[in-house]
Design an enzyme around this catalytic site. Sequence first.
Site, PDB file in Angstrom:
ATOM      1  N   THR A  98      -9.410  -1.007 -28.607  1.00 15.75           N
ATOM      2  CA  THR A  98      -8.611  -1.947 -29.412  1.00 15.75           C
ATOM      3  C   THR A  98      -9.501  -2.460 -30.541  1.00 15.75           C
ATOM      4  O   THR A  98     -10.478  -3.182 -30.294  1.00 15.75           O
ATOM      5  CB  THR A  98      -8.131  -3.135 -28.555  1.00 15.75           C
ATOM      6  OG1 THR A  98      -7.416  -2.630 -27.434  1.00 15.75           O
ATOM      7  CG2 THR A  98      -7.217  -4.051 -29.361  1.00 15.75           C
ATOM      8  N   LYS A 173      -0.425  -2.579 -31.152  1.00 11.46           N
ATOM      9  CA  LYS A 173      -1.182  -3.268 -30.090  1.00 11.46           C
ATOM     10  C   LYS A 173      -1.317  -4.759 -30.423  1.00 11.46           C
ATOM     11  O   LYS A 173      -1.287  -5.619 -29.538  1.00 11.46           O
ATOM     12  CB  LYS A 173      -2.557  -2.603 -29.939  1.00 11.46           C
ATOM     13  CG  LYS A 173      -3.520  -3.296 -28.989  1.00 11.46           C
ATOM     14  CD  LYS A 173      -3.216  -3.055 -27.526  1.00 11.46           C
ATOM     15  CE  LYS A 173      -4.209  -3.813 -26.634  1.00 11.46           C
ATOM     16  NZ  LYS A 173      -3.980  -3.612 -25.217  1.00 11.46           N
ATOM     17  N   LYS A 241     -11.302 -11.328 -28.704  1.00  9.11           N
ATOM     18  CA  LYS A 241     -11.538 -10.280 -29.715  1.00  9.11           C
ATOM     19  C   LYS A 241     -10.193  -9.818 -30.294  1.00  9.11           C
ATOM     20  O   LYS A 241     -10.015  -9.751 -31.502  1.00  9.11           O
ATOM     21  CB  LYS A 241     -12.271  -9.093 -29.086  1.00  9.11           C
ATOM     22  CG  LYS A 241     -12.299  -7.849 -29.970  1.00  9.11           C
ATOM     23  CD  LYS A 241     -12.703  -6.594 -29.221  1.00  9.11           C
ATOM     24  CE  LYS A 241     -11.818  -6.181 -28.112  1.00  9.11           C
ATOM     25  NZ  LYS A 241     -11.072  -4.943 -28.228  1.00  9.11           N
TER      26      LYS A 241
END
Length: 293
Positions: A98, A173, A241
């Site tokens: 990711t 995502k 993150k």
Amino acid sequence: MAIRVAFLGLGVMGYPMAGHLLSAGYEVTVYNRTTAKAQAWVEQYGGTYRETPAEAAKGADFVMSCVGNDDDLHQVCLGDNGAFSGMAEGAVFVDHTTVSAEVTRELHAVAAEKGIGFLDAPVSGGQAGAENGVLTVMVGGDQPAYDRAEPVMNVYARQIKLLGGSGSGQLTKMVNQICIAGLVQGLSEGIHFAKHAGLNVEDVIGVISKGAAQSWQMENRYKTMVAGEYDHGFAVDWMRKDLGICLDEARKNGASLPVTAAVDQFYGEVQKAGGRRWDTSSLLARLELSEKD
Ligand code: NAP
């Protein structure tokens, strides 16, 4: 001749994903920064390991990666002995990390100059999804590379879709993480309120999970949340993150993400309280800890 696949990054996610590839009959070579993990993987599954991404990627038809963040992916692709230097023209790089859409587009462009395909393919489904081979894969990139890589990814996926050009998988995502952030805070507040109201939480969830408040988080996490157990999956450090990536992207595209921004701060407080490796449902712990102050 067997199709050759290299897998870079044998963490919580990568280790079982690479295992599925070998079990499905691919010729697999792995690389992990900490070599002991690569050795353990080869002992468990077979296949071979190499000491650098470039060596692992040499001669591979597909190179898959699942590392940490933007910098880690950059290093694994373009750093000293990076995978791109070992890959042949016509090979396809599939990144499951990711990361930002920006680093993805940069790597896609560099790869294209070398005649390498590059797909951003972040996943959802967590450790259990990786172990059971039932991940959701959100893909961005070019159709020909996708068509070739889809059967390979299918080995550890239940759902795969090409959502558009380079970066589209990462943007999807981000939507996933934005949806989860507010939902987990809502669930935490609901459980917190139920306790204060003197209700039986088990009975409450039993009823409302059959109605409009139902969610995966509710079904799968409420028991452990009530028990104060926060070691069931995706860590707060990783979520921060990811939310940072979402907020950066929103600053560029003009989207308004007030709840996501607040929840990002809440996770910052969880980190300060010692919960960096707790799972994301620990937003309930933050509410309870604040009462003790
Ligand atoms: P992890 O267990 O911490 O593993 C990270 C892997 O990346 C390790 O193999 C690590 O090597 C390697 N790595 C990190 N930085 C590197 C670098 N600079 N050079 C080379 N290798 C490097 O993480 P994970 O849980 O598997 O997550 C991996 C990615 O998937 C992250 O982007 C995460 O956000 C995403 N993701 C995770 C989940 C989940 O539930 N865990 C779900 C969806 C998506 P070492 O062994 O040497 O440290």
